[in-house]
Structures are given as structure tokens and as C-alpha cells.
Scaffold this active site. Structure first.
Site, short mmCIF file in Angstrom:
data_model
loop_
_atom_site.label_atom_id
_atom_site.label_comp_id
_atom_site.label_asym_id
_atom_site.label_seq_id
_atom_site.Cartn_x
_atom_site.Cartn_y
_atom_site.Cartn_z
N HIS A 169 7.45 20.16 7.57
CA HIS A 169 8.73 20.16 8.27
C HIS A 169 9.58 21.35 7.81
O HIS A 169 10.15 22.08 8.62
CB HIS A 169 9.45 18.84 8.01
CG HIS A 169 10.84 18.77 8.51
ND1 HIS A 169 11.18 18.18 9.70
CD2 HIS A 169 12.00 19.23 8.00
CE1 HIS A 169 12.47 18.28 9.89
NE2 HIS A 169 13.00 18.91 8.86
N GLU A 170 9.64 21.54 6.50
CA GLU A 170 10.45 22.65 5.98
C GLU A 170 9.85 24.00 6.38
O GLU A 170 10.59 24.93 6.70
CB GLU A 170 10.56 22.56 4.46
CG GLU A 170 11.25 21.30 3.94
CD GLU A 170 12.62 21.08 4.55
OE1 GLU A 170 13.24 22.07 5.00
OE2 GLU A 170 13.07 19.93 4.61
N HIS A 173 10.95 24.96 9.76
CA HIS A 173 12.26 25.61 9.78
C HIS A 173 12.15 27.09 9.46
O HIS A 173 12.86 27.92 10.01
CB HIS A 173 13.20 24.96 8.76
CG HIS A 173 13.79 23.67 9.23
ND1 HIS A 173 14.33 23.51 10.48
CD2 HIS A 173 13.93 22.48 8.62
CE1 HIS A 173 14.78 22.28 10.61
NE2 HIS A 173 14.54 21.62 9.50
N GLU A 255 16.13 19.79 14.17
CA GLU A 255 15.38 18.85 13.35
C GLU A 255 14.23 18.23 14.15
O GLU A 255 13.13 18.07 13.64
CB GLU A 255 16.29 17.74 12.82
CG GLU A 255 17.33 18.21 11.81
CD GLU A 255 16.72 18.74 10.52
OE1 GLU A 255 15.63 18.30 10.14
OE2 GLU A 255 17.35 19.62 9.90
#
Lengths: 561, 184
Positions: A169-170, A173, A255
Site C-alpha cells: 500500500h505504501e 503511494h 487511499e
């Protein structure tokens, strides 16, 4: 699926340019307003009786000058905030580099490398925040330095697959570039909030130190200053509000996107849903500084009910979408449901603990015929340092066994001849027994254990990690001791530490400068006696004390949950 | 004169378009190459780890010599394989032998508790994951290249400059093939 990572890399968000022009615009608006107010104030001073507030006091050259000024100041502001940004943010978060000897950290480093491979080789750097809180973040700056951070809490409580999903997930980003956008925007207006707090302090000081009415009585000039300050204050509050709004606009949808990309990356939406659930509903934890940086985290560290709502206003003001919606989407992809997630997380909390690692076999003991007399009993560790014995020494095992020569007994032979207790010697010596301490991996981190008295030497940073991690289970004996100490506290039977300087231990590291360790309680709440060196921070636990301390803290935490 | 000008403009436009397509194809080909080299690095890393693993496991699981021998044999095959197809088959076989080794090691608590074994296990897990991810990336890029090479009108340029389709790096395990659907 046409959306590959190289494509994402190619059409990164253009937000950053927008942010830059927004900054210039804000400066322009501020300067323009200040100029208008100042010119009007001058008018008022010159002739208060015919004063009328005029809005359009500026002509084109003035406006151009102000625009130029705004551009210069804005550019300086931009340069000032974006230089070395990642380092600055990591400082605010008190993030640390990984310890290469720590097994949890090794795993984290490996996971980041794996995810980096999945993105086609984007470089990412792992860091760790040593708190119990559960969270993760990504920051990037213009130099291309991208950092993924996890808290020790996440490392200790989530499974490998869940950590992989969170890192994915990071990483999402980072590859989409919205990490860069958020990092820059959140930090751009840190400056404003700093200035604002400065003004607040001045006002509070002014209000407390002097009488307001006397200031007003000083005449129109003083009043003007106050009005001027107030106006600046409101302007700053206004710009902060604007920046806040803008940050929210960037934040919320990304997100979902990062969740989706993480799924494409790790192909494991269930683990991501589990991680989100564990982080947000089980124990969000405390101990993360920097509320102003909330948009860089996977889950908002400051719990706010607005995050969990939908609609226009929450969409506008919240940095994170509702967790239940994020989970819903992920579970839909995984063809799973909330029940499975809860079951898995509960199961995870009750996973079997391993027993504490030890050096040699404690239960084995021998009598030794040394210097013409039977001596003992000695355990394996004591045999290794006894001296004056060899393969031809007569020994006998305690609890049955014939008298035999030492080389005939395999364990005793290993201990004496190979000096092998299954753990390497460290450069430290036991402060009580003076034998070399052995290096041991305990709760994934490196500690030094005395093979003879079974005391443990722990580094300053490592003790925090040991307490957060829950890999090792405790025997009934340890649990009883822990309960006993807690009972003593509640009944008021608090023992006082004897601080006779002669009994203080020498620090194994600083013994050459003859530094003695201070005897103290671990904290006033957990009254375990420890010896601590104030020079290097090393802590010495006597036998069992470390386990008892962990056991006490864990039972206190499980009660508070 | 006007017609000549129009033709000239058309030629320039066509040349520019071809250059754009060509550059796009070159970039795709480089991505595929990069993807392959990533897989290759990880496969080599796995080959390097295996002797250590076998050495450590030997001490604990003397009765499982067959499993260990299989791993060693599979590793040798993988190293010797030269063609793309052979390599793929050999690496897949190596994966399966490793998986059975770890499955068997579950029965040896001492082995599982061994610090060095745990470290090796983590190293191999991460290498296996990296191989899987590198393959994922590689296949994505191959897919893009193949689409670009075959789709009209790019295929005209691709044929002219001999850009070719590439083979995917296939998986042997059908369950791994399932990709979760992504919904926004």
C-alpha cells in the site's frame, strides 16, 4: 489489466505543480490584503474624519510588484521546505534506521525489497518508528528519496503477509507520486502553523502581562497595532484553512487507489483487509507524534469520527476514507467477508508462543574430581570456565550415571573441549560471574546472556523492542512471580532498593572507565530491579527478571484492551 | 506546388509518428529486458542459498536424505539449463522440491528452532517472493510489448524494425494464476 507500474510512473499526478501555484496565489492574496489594509490605515491616520474604506487602492504596477514579491517569497518558501524534506520528517517522527542484526528488521527489509521488485525496481528505503502504536507511512521528496516506515507495533503484531500488504500500500503511494504530493503539501504549511502558534503565544503573553484597557488607552496608534496584528492573525488562520482544505482534497480518494494498486502488487487483498482491521479496530495505539502529518499514514493516527462518515463535508475535511468501506472493497476482491477477517485476527492473537531460548542445558549438572577432591555440582556453563580440568578428568552426572572420564560424556565434552554451548561469545563479560556473555537472539533482537547466572544484558534501544514484541510465552513460574510482585505493590509492601555502592555492578561495556551501573526500578509502575549504566544505556537483568517484566507489562496491557 | 507541400508535410508527419512509435517500442523492450534481468538476479540468489540450506538441514534430518538430494539435483539442473524453456521448467521443478523440503521440515521442531535455519528460511522466502514479483512485473511488461507489437498501426513500424513478441514466464501452479479482480 492495462495499468502497469511503468505506466503509473509515466503519468504521475500533476498535483505538485498545482500546489506550487496555489502557494504563490496564497502569498499574492496575503500581500495584496496587507497592502490594501496598510494603505487604508495610512488614509485613516492622515484624516480620520473623512475616512472611507476603499478596496481598490492599488493600480497595476503595484499589483505587479506584489505579484513579483509573492513569487519570490513563495519560491523561497518552496525551496526552503522541500530541501532535505524526508530527513526532516523522519526527525519529527523519531524514525530510526533498521538494525541489521534484528530478525524482525531483516524481515522488514526483505519485504520492502520484494515490493520494490514488484514495482520494477523503484528504490525504497525502510525505516522504523520505535513505538507500540500501529501504523505505517510513506514519504518522498524531490531528490527521489522514498522512505517506507513502519512502527514496531505493526512489525510485532502483524503476520508476514499482512506486513507485505501494508508495505505494498505504501509503495503504491510512492509509485503513483501522491506520496510526493502529500509530503510536500503537509510540510509546506507546517511553516504556517508554526507562525500561527507564535502569534498565539504573543497574544496570550500580551493579554496576561498587561492590562488590555491600558493598551487601548494608549491611543489610536496602539489600537491600530492591535487591529493590524489581529488581521494578520486572521489572514494566517485563513491561509491555514485553505491549505488544510487543499490537503483534504488530495488525500481521501488516493487511499482507495493505493489499496487497489497494493492488491495488484501483492495479489493479496485479504491480508490488506486484515491489516486494516487489526490496525484500526483492535489497537491503534498511542505514541506517534506529529498530528499535522496525518495524511502520510495508512490509517489516521488521530482517531476522528469524521473519517468514518460519508457525504460532502467528510469528503472535504477527512484525510482518510472510512475504514469499513476500504475493507469492503478489499474483501469483495478477495471473495471473503468480515467474519473471516475477525476469525483470522483472533486466531493470530492466540498464536502459540515459543519458549525463551537458553544457553546450554540448564538441567544437566556434574560433580567433578578436581585437585584430588570431588567438587560441584556444576552446570555446562560453569564447566566451560572451571579451569584445571581436561578430557581425563573424572566426572559424574548428578541424578544417576557412572563415574567416567570427561571425554566419555558427550555434553560435558562439548562444553569443556569445544567450549560449545550453542551460542557465540560476545566481547562483554558478566558483571556478576566474569565469564563471557553469550550472544542470543531473544524476541528477534540481540541480547547477551550469562551462561552461568542466567542474567541478561540488553541494549537501550533493544529493551523497547523486546517489550513490544510478543513472540515468547512465559512459564507458570514466571507468571506467578509477576503476579506476586504486582500484589506486593497493591498491598503497599514496596521494597526499597539497597543502594550500597559496594554492591553496585560494573558496566560490562564501560568497565574500563570503572563505571558502575545504577540500581533502580524499571519504572515506578513495574517494580523490577534493574542495573542500568548511565553512560551507555545498557541494562542488566538478573535471572528471570526480564521475562517477569515482560509478563507484567503484557498482562497490564491485556487488561487495558 | 501546393500538392508538393502537402505531400512534404504528410511525409514529415509520418516520420514523426514513426519515430514516436519506435521510441515507445524501444522503451517497452528495455522494460522487458530489465524485468528479465531482475528475475535472473533472484534465480541466481536462490541457487547460492541452497547449498547452505542443505548443509544446515542435513544435521537435523538425516532420514530425509532423498528430499535433500532432490533439491540439490534440481538446483544443478536449473544452473545447467540454457534455453528459456528449459530454464523455466527447471526453476519450477526447483521451487516444488524446495516447497516439499520446507513441508518436511515442519516435522523437525529442532530444525525449525535453529537460528541459522530460521534465517535461511526467511532468506529463501524473500527470494521466492522476489522471483514471483519479478515474474509478475516481467509478464506485465511482456504483455504490453506484445500488444504494442501486434496492434495496428504500430505493427507496421514493429515489423519494419524487427520488434518481436516475447514469451511469458509461465507458472506451473494453476492456483497462483488467479489474479484478484480490481474494482475502484
Amino acid at each position: 489489466m492495462p495499468y502497469s507500474f511503468t505506466q503509473i510512473e509515466e503519468d504521475k499526478t500533476k498535483t505538485i505543480r498545482f500546489v506550487f501555484f496555489f502557494l504563490i496565489l496564497v502569498y499574492f492574496a496575503v500581500f495584496w490584503l496587507i497592502a490594501v489594509i496598510a494603505l487604508n490605515a495610512l488614509d485613516y491616520e492622515a484624516n480620520p474624519y473623512v475616512f472611507r474604506f476603499r478596496f481598490a487602492v492599488l493600480d497595476l504596477p503595484h499589483i505587479l510588484i506584489i505579484l513579483g514579491l509573492a513569487f519570490m517569497i513563495g519560491y523561497a518558501h518552496w525551496g526552503f521546505t522541500t530541501a532535505g524534506l524526508v530527513t526532516r520528517i523522519l526527525g519529527v517522527l523519531k524514525a530510526e534506521a533498521l538494525n541489521p542484526k534484528d530478525t524482525y528488521h531483516q524481515m522488514f527489509r526483505n519485504i520492502v525489497e520484494e515490493v520494490s521488485v514488484a514495482t520494477g525496481g523503484r528504490k525504497m528505503e525502510p525505516v522504523i518508528v520505535p513505538t507500540m502504536a500501529m501504523n505505517a507511512f510513506a514519504v518522498t521528496d524531490f531528490s527521489g528519496r522514498a522512505v517506507i516506515g513502519l512502527t514496531e507495533g505493526v512489525l510485532a503484531r502483524l503476520t508476514r503477509a499482512q506486513i507485505e500488504a501494508v508495505v505494498g500500500h505504501e509503495a503504491a503511494h510512492i509509485v503513483t507520486g501522491d506520496s510526493l504530493a502529500t509530503t510536500i503539501t503537509t510540510s509546506l504549511f507546517e511553516l504556517f502553523s508554526g507562525v500561527l502558534r507564535g502569534f498565539e503565544a504573543i497574544f496570550r503573553f500580551g493579554g496576561g502581562g498587561r492590562n488590555r484597557s491600558s493598551v487601548r488607552a494608549q491611543g489610536r496608534g496602539g489600537g491600530g497595532v492591535i487591529v493590524f496584528l489581529l488581521l494578520i492573525y486572521f489572514l494566517l488562520a485563513f491561509t491555514k484553512f485553505l491549505s488544510y482544505l487543499m490537503r483534504m482534497f488530495i488525500s481521501r480518494q488516493r487511499e482507495y487507489r493505493a489499496d487497489a494498486i497494493a492488491t495488484r502488487l501483492t495479489r493479496d487483498p485479504l491480508s490488506l483487509a486484515e491489516a486494516l482491521y487489526a490496525i484500526s479496530y483492535r489497537w491503534r495505539g498511542v505514541g506517534l507524534p506529529a498530528q499535522e502529518l496525518e495524511s502520510i499514514f495508512i490509517i489516521n493516527p488521530a482517531y476522528s469520527s469524521i473519517d468514518e462518515q460519508n457525504g460532502f463535508l467528510p469528503d472535504l475535511f477527512s484525510t482518510h476514507p472510512p475504514v469499513h468501506q476500504r475493507m469492503g472493497i478489499l474483501l469483495n476482491m478477495a471473495h471473503s467477508d468480515l467474519k473471516t477477517v475477525i476469525k483470522n485476527i483472533d486466531h493470530q492473537a492466540q498464536r502459540p508462543r515459543s519458549s525463551a531460548p537458553d544457553i546450554g542445558t540448564v538441567s544437566l549438572q556434574w560433580m567433578v574430581n578436581k585437585d584430588g577432591a570431588w567438587q560441584g555440582p556444576f552446570n555446562m556453563a560453569q564447566l566451560t570456565v572451571l579451569g584445571g580440568i581436561g578430557p581425563e578428568t573424572w566426572i559424574q552426572r548428578i541424578g544417576g550415571g557412572n563415574v567416567q572420564l570427561l571425554y566419555q560424556d558427550p555434553e560435558a565434552r562439548d562444553a569443556v573441549i569445544k567450549n560449545d554451548l550453542g551460542a557465540k561469545n560476545s566481547s562483554y563479560h558478566c558483571p556478576r560471574c566474569a565469564v563471557p556473555l553469550r550472544i542470543l537472539t531473544y524476541e528477534g533482537t540481540e541480547v547477551f546472556k550469562c551462561p552461568s547466572c542466567r542474567g541478561t544484558l540488553v541494549g537501550e534501544n533493544d529493551i523497547k523492542r523486546i517489550i513490544i514484541r510478543e513472540e515468547i510465552g512465559f512459564s507458570d513460574r514466571i507468571e506467578k512471580i509477576a503476579q506476586g510482585i504486582q500484589r506486593e505493590e497493591t498491598s503497599g509492601l514496596v521494597n526499597v532498593i539497597k543502594r550500597d555502592p559496594k554492591t553496585l555492578l560494573k558496566c560490562p561495556k564501560c568497565r574500563f572507565i570503572n563505571n558502575r551501573m545504577m540500581r533502580m526500578f524499571y519504572t515506578e509502575v513495574y517494580r523490577i530491579e534493574i542495573d542500568r549504566c548511565f553512560n551507555c544505556g545498557l541494562i542488566w537483568f538478573d535471572a528471570d527478571e526480564l521475562e517477569v517484566l515482560q509478563c507484567m507489562i503484557e498482562s497490564a496491557l491485556s487488561k487495558s484492551k | 506546388m501546393v500538392i508538393l507541400g502537402v505531400i512534404l508535410v504528410l511525409i514529415v508527419v509520418a516520420a514523426l509518428w514513426m519515430a514516436g512509435v519506435y521510441n515507445g517500442l524501444v522503451r517497452l523492450r528495455e522494460n522487458v529486458k530489465n524485468g528479465w534481468s531482475q528475475i535472473d538476479v533472484q534465480l541466481k540468489r536462490r541457487h547460492d542459498l541452497i547449498p547452505n540450506l542443505v548443509e544446515t538441514a542435513k544435521g537435523y534430518m538425516a532420514h530425509e536424505s532423498k528430499t535433500l538430494e532432490n533439491v540439490i539435483k534440481a538446483r544443478q539442473q536449473a544452473i545447467d539449463a540454457s534455453s528459456f524453456k528449459d530454464k523455466q521448467a527447471a526453476e519450477n521443478f526447483l521451487s516444488s522440491t524446495l516447497r516439499s523440503l520446507f513441508a518436511v521440515s515442519e516435522n523437525y521442531p529442532n530444525l525449525k528452532a535453529d537460528q541459522q535455519m530460521r534465517q535461511l528460511h526467511e532468506e529463501l522466502t524473500t527470494t521466492e517472493n522476489k522471483i514471483a514479483f519479478a515474474r509478475q512485473y516481467f509478464n506485465d511488461e511482456v504483455n504490453r510489448l506484445n500488444v504494442a507489437v501486434q496492434a495496428f498501426p504500430n505493427n507496421v513500424v514493429a515489423n519494419m524494425f524487427k520488434f518481436e513478441k516475447r514469451d511469458f514466464f509461465e507458472l506451473e501452479d494453476a492456483s497462483e494464476k488467479k489474479v484478484p479482480e480490481v474494482k475502484f
